[in-house]
Write an enzyme that holds these catalytic residues in place. Structure first.
Site, PDB file in Angstrom:
ATOM      1  N   GLY A 119      -7.033 146.630  80.263  1.00 54.39           N
ATOM      2  CA  GLY A 119      -7.998 145.550  80.348  1.00 54.39           C
ATOM      3  C   GLY A 119      -7.999 144.917  81.730  1.00 54.39           C
ATOM      4  O   GLY A 119      -7.047 145.067  82.512  1.00 54.39           O
ATOM      5  N   CYS A 120      -9.068 144.193  82.048  1.00 56.77           N
ATOM      6  CA  CYS A 120      -9.221 143.643  83.403  1.00 56.77           C
ATOM      7  C   CYS A 120      -8.240 142.515  83.684  1.00 56.77           C
ATOM      8  O   CYS A 120      -7.545 142.512  84.709  1.00 56.77           O
ATOM      9  CB  CYS A 120     -10.658 143.201  83.644  1.00 56.77           C
ATOM     10  SG  CYS A 120     -11.337 142.098  82.393  1.00 56.77           S
TER      11      CYS A 120
END
Length: 327
Positions: free
Chosen positions: A136-137
């Site tokens: 995930g970012c």
């Protein structure tokens, strides 16, 4: 070498568009198809309007079973959102000879049959894998700020994180908190202490330091800009600033996209690149790490292409030396 034939499932969203922008210029990739239920039959540039003149691709509306089974397909990227990838893999008999890189959260748990695709943590495992779960970012931004400490056994207390992200982190579907009239000139917090990326952050830290059991106190903010993440991470540290910098530079010396800056970093330095930049400070026994990256590139599509390069034995930075936005 022959080109790698890839397909994109869910190509009309932000991450699908970023994959196309980069892969259309990748020297060793051919985009065989990009699939979208909502945009089937339409030119890619009708959705990603900046690609007018760059590609004649149209969004495929065919059954995905036929697309995945086509001869000569080497890899697929799953960009259809959280929950859709589990269904896709259950409904399709994807050959073991086809690499699958999933950009959702569906397979990030190490108990799944996917390797967690953080090259700065799992490069060798990624090189041997055909099923990759892209990080995930927020998780990428925060993990990169903490991996050297975990590796050295220097996470000895709670970790505190304050991080802000652009509106593209919420996806392309318009919701009240991504609309211009709400987001402009506005800042808000969400999912305080309960963000979904905490699980994968802890998973990576305990991979390097099985004894890590402290709290990760994470406050995420919505920013009034479109792309980029800044995470300010701090935790107790017994050492000098010079020792901290040496620790981080040693850990990342073989990783082409992660760099330690001697001067404060800002989001604009990394927008439109696959870089993560960090700046370190020591204050009264606390190490402050400021970590910045582009949520759509190093936080998603660029990271996925970095993993593709590793799987197929290419230099890690192939096709990813991208132009930054200076002003």
């Amino acid at each position: 070498m022959e080109k790698i034939n890839i397909g994109i499932i869910g190509g009309a969203g932000y991450t699908g568009g970023e994959l196309l922008r980069i892969l259309l210029n990748h020297p060793f990739v051919n985009v065989a198809f990009t699939h979208s239920k909502s945009q089937a039959g339409k030119p890619v540039w009708s959705t990603h309007t900046d690609l007018l003149g760059d590609t004649d691709l149209t969004f495929s509306g065919e059954e995905t079973t036929e697309l995945v089974a086509q001869e000569g397909l080497d890899a697929i990227f799953l960009c259809s959102g959280h929950g859709a990838s589990v269904t896709f893999m259950a409904d399709h008999d994807v050959s073991d000879n086809i690499a699958v890189i999933d950009l959702s959260a569906d397979f990030r748990d190490e108990h799944d049959d996917f390797v967690y695709g953080l090259p700065e943590l799992n490069r060798e495992r990624i090189q041997e894998a055909m099923r990759i779960a892209n990080p995930g970012c927020f998780a990428s931004t925060i993990q990169l700020a903490l991996l050297p400490l975990a590796k050295a056994g220097k996470l000895t207390s709670d970790v505190h994180v304050s991080a802000i992200t652009g509106s593209t982190g919420a996806g392309q579907a318009l919701v009240p908190t991504t609309g211009f009239t709400w987001r402009n000139n506005n800042v808000s917090i969400y999912k305080a202490f309960s963000h979904q990326h905490l699980a994968e952050i802890r998973q990576s830290l305990t991979q390097l330091d099985p004894d890590f059991s402290y709290a990760i106190n994470f406050i995420p903010y919505r920013g009034d800009f479109t792309r980029g993440i800044m995470a300010n991470v701090y935790t107790p540290f017994t050492g000098t600033l010079a020792e901290a910098k040496q620790l981080y530079r040693t850990y990342y010396e073989a990783h082409p996209f992660t760099h330690i800056s001697d001067t404060p970093v800002d989001v604009k330095q990394v927008v439109n690149t696959n870089k993560c930049l960090m700046h370190l400070e020591v204050h009264d026994g606390q190490l402050l790490i400021t970590s910045v990256l582009d949520n759509l590139i190093k936080g998603a599509a660029g990271h996925a292409i970095q993993n593709l390069n590793l799987v197929f034995g290419l230099p890690e930075d192939t096709g990813l030396r991208l132009k930054s936005v200076a002003f």
